[in-house]
Scaffold this active site. Structure first.
Site, PDB file in Angstrom:
ATOM      1  N   GLY A 112       0.814  -1.207   0.000  1.00 56.91           N
ATOM      2  CA  GLY A 112       0.000   0.000   0.000  1.00 56.91           C
ATOM      3  C   GLY A 112       0.852   1.264   0.000  1.00 56.91           C
ATOM      4  O   GLY A 112       1.950   1.307  -0.559  1.00 56.91           O
ATOM      5  N   SER A 113       0.356   2.287   0.669  1.00 55.86           N
ATOM      6  CA  SER A 113       1.011   3.599   0.614  1.00 55.86           C
ATOM      7  C   SER A 113       2.346   3.668   1.351  1.00 55.86           C
ATOM      8  O   SER A 113       3.054   4.657   1.226  1.00 55.86           O
ATOM      9  CB  SER A 113       0.072   4.676   1.156  1.00 55.86           C
ATOM     10  OG  SER A 113      -0.996   4.901   0.251  1.00 55.86           O
ATOM     11  N   THR A 114       2.708   2.629   2.118  1.00 53.99           N
ATOM     12  CA  THR A 114       4.059   2.639   2.682  1.00 53.99           C
ATOM     13  C   THR A 114       5.092   2.592   1.555  1.00 53.99           C
ATOM     14  O   THR A 114       6.225   3.028   1.727  1.00 53.99           O
ATOM     15  CB  THR A 114       4.293   1.446   3.630  1.00 53.99           C
ATOM     16  OG1 THR A 114       4.087   0.223   2.930  1.00 53.99           O
ATOM     17  CG2 THR A 114       3.352   1.515   4.825  1.00 53.99           C
ATOM     18  N   LYS A 164       5.037   4.403  -0.933  1.00 55.44           N
ATOM     19  CA  LYS A 164       5.292   5.763  -1.397  1.00 55.44           C
ATOM     20  C   LYS A 164       6.630   6.292  -0.890  1.00 55.44           C
ATOM     21  O   LYS A 164       7.167   7.263  -1.434  1.00 55.44           O
ATOM     22  CB  LYS A 164       4.153   6.686  -0.957  1.00 55.44           C
ATOM     23  CG  LYS A 164       2.847   6.444  -1.712  1.00 55.44           C
ATOM     24  CD  LYS A 164       1.704   7.279  -1.168  1.00 55.44           C
ATOM     25  CE  LYS A 164       0.404   6.961  -1.890  1.00 55.44           C
ATOM     26  NZ  LYS A 164      -0.770   7.652  -1.307  1.00 55.44           N
TER      27      LYS A 164
END
Length: 473
Positions: A223-225, A227
């Site tokens: 997921g957004s980790t 990013k």
């Protein structure tokens, strides 16, 4: 007349003698092969009862925490066949690390360091013969008792399955490793074969999968980790800085498709054209998807591989599942991969390693669980030396990425729940869809304090402007 007849009789006798000699030679050669060259395979054969029984004739080496707390030891069983039984004082708390040792074999460190713990390692065996001692070597781990307890209790309080990994970014020492639901390794210490079979069948058939070490044995959508990885690639490219304005519409049509990607809540991010720092703070999807397409799949893959994705050389000493960045992507898939979606997968250990690399000025240390190995008489025969695993990014880039991660735990950010009063916390939240079960994974990676993690709590003290006029908030 007698001599020719004797010669005729001796001919078959010689043939018989030669055949017997050949058979004797073949027998001796086979015995030599079995006892010498093939002995290891036979010893490891699960049908070899003598080898299995011999494993419980001598005390197995202890497994200790960093402070000397015993988490696995051997106790006298009181029987004639099996003299020693394995015991785990706080079984479920450390099960993800210790694993178990039983008549069926082992798991966790019990399996990974079998030679040392059993005494079969040449270094242990030779010293045992010379010094007259018996038993396996003692392993002292890097695990911190307080960190392990806090991770275990905190995760258990959620009532959900998951994993926690804590690493000292300066050395790579693993301070905590938890996987829930857990199990009690003492259940495997039975010498009752029927009972052991029932326990093993029950645990393996449990849909909650308590025998799985979620921290290292399986990968998940980050997921957004992820990013953090995309942000590192953007900064390294030189085309983006903390103040660079990025387009952040409420929705974005994925290239070549009729599918629209939306930000959380379906709103624009910031004012629709925020600086990169704010887009990261608010964990906006559309700008990072566009950054991914702009950088291209090769740049993102190269940055992911710098963190350790797509490698099979990681052991702690248990083998670690591969973290994956997809090999071939189109633009739409690249956009989703930049958000840690599509086919990107990472172990919880890798998620922790991402933050550890940023915390250590861009240098990722090799993670490890074993601090040192000692014989029964206290002699140290091995000691872990911190070693660099990868150079992930430059120190200045790591500093700017730290600024972004600190902003992501500040007021009004997606990670504000991780804030600690008086301490600069660097972190990144993530939510990843789990289409297999229709649920979402919640993730978090981070480090504290934001400067010199592992040192006493402090605040930002570098003084120099990390770039683009931005400082830690």
């Amino acid at each position: 007349m007698i001599a020719p007849r004797a010669r005729r009789i001796n001919i078959p006798l010689r043939h018989v003698a030669l055949m017997c000699g050949g058979m004797l030679f073949a027998l001796l050669a086979n015995v030599t092969y079995l006892q010498g060259l093939d002995s290891e395979r036979l010893n490891e054969d699960p049908r070899n009862q003598r080898t299995m029984i011999a494993r419980f004739h001598s005390p197995r080496g202890q497994i200790l925490l960093h402070d000397g707390t015993v988490i696995a030891t051997s106790r006298k069983a009181g029987g004639a066949t099996y003299r020693y039984r394995r015991f785990y004082p706080d079984g479920p708390l450390y099960a993800a690390i210790t694993g178990h040792f039983s008549l069926h074999g082992g798991a966790g460190i019990e399996q990974a360091e079998e030679a040392l713990l059993s005494g079969g390692d040449p270094r242990v065996k030779v010293r045992g013969l010379v010094g007259g001692t018996r038993g396996g070597a003692t392993l002292r781990l890097t695990v911190d008792r307080g960190a392990q307890r806090a991770a275990y209790d905190g995760l258990r309080a959620t009532g959900k399955p998951g994993a926690v990994v804590a690493i000292d970014p300066r050395t790579g020492a693993i301070l905590a490793m938890v996987s829930l639901p857990s199990y009690d390794p003492n259940l495997y210490a039975s010498f009752d074969a029927a009972r052991l079979d029932r326990v093993d069948k029950r645990l393996r058939g449990d849909p909650a999968n308590p025998l799985l070490n979620r921290a290292i044995q399986r990968n998940y959508p980050p997921g957004s980790t992820f990013k953090v990885v995309t942000g590192a690639a953007a900064l390294h490219s030189g085309r983006y800085g903390l103040g660079t304005r990025v387009s952040a519409p409420a929705s974005l049509r994925l290239p070549g498709t009729s599918t629209y990607l939306r930000n959380f809540g379906g709103d624009t991010c910031g004012n629709g054209n925020p600086p990169l720092l704010q887009a990261f703070k608010l964990s906006c999807n559309t700008p990072f998807a566009k950054i991914g397409v702009d950088l291209g799949q090769d740049v993102l893959r190269e940055q992911a591989e710098a963190f350790g994705f797509d490698t099979d050389d990681l052991e702690v000493p248990m083998p670690v599942a591969r973290s994956v960045y997809p090999p071939v992507l189109d633009d739409a898939q690249t956009a989703m991969s930049a958000l840690g979606q599509f086919d990107v997968r990472a172990t919880p250990l890798m998620i922790a390693m991402i933050a550890a690399a940023v915390a250590n000025d861009g240098s990722l240390m090799r993670p490890h669980l074993v601090k040192d190995v000692r014989l029964a008489d206290g002699t140290m025969i091995d000691k872990a030396e911190p070693s660099a695993y990868r150079r992930v990014l430059g120190a200045e880039e790591a500093e700017r990425l730290t600024v972004m991660m600190v902003a992501a735990t500040g007021k009004g950010s997606t990670g504000s729940a991780a804030a600690i009063r008086g301490v600069k916390v660097a972190g990144k939240t993530g939510t990843a869809e789990n289409t297999a079960k229709g649920r979402a994974h919640a993730l978090f990676t981070g480090f504290a304090p934001a400067v010199s993690p592992g040192s006493p709590w402090g605040s930002w003290s570098r003084g120099a402007d990390p770039g683009d006029g931005w400082r830690l908030p």
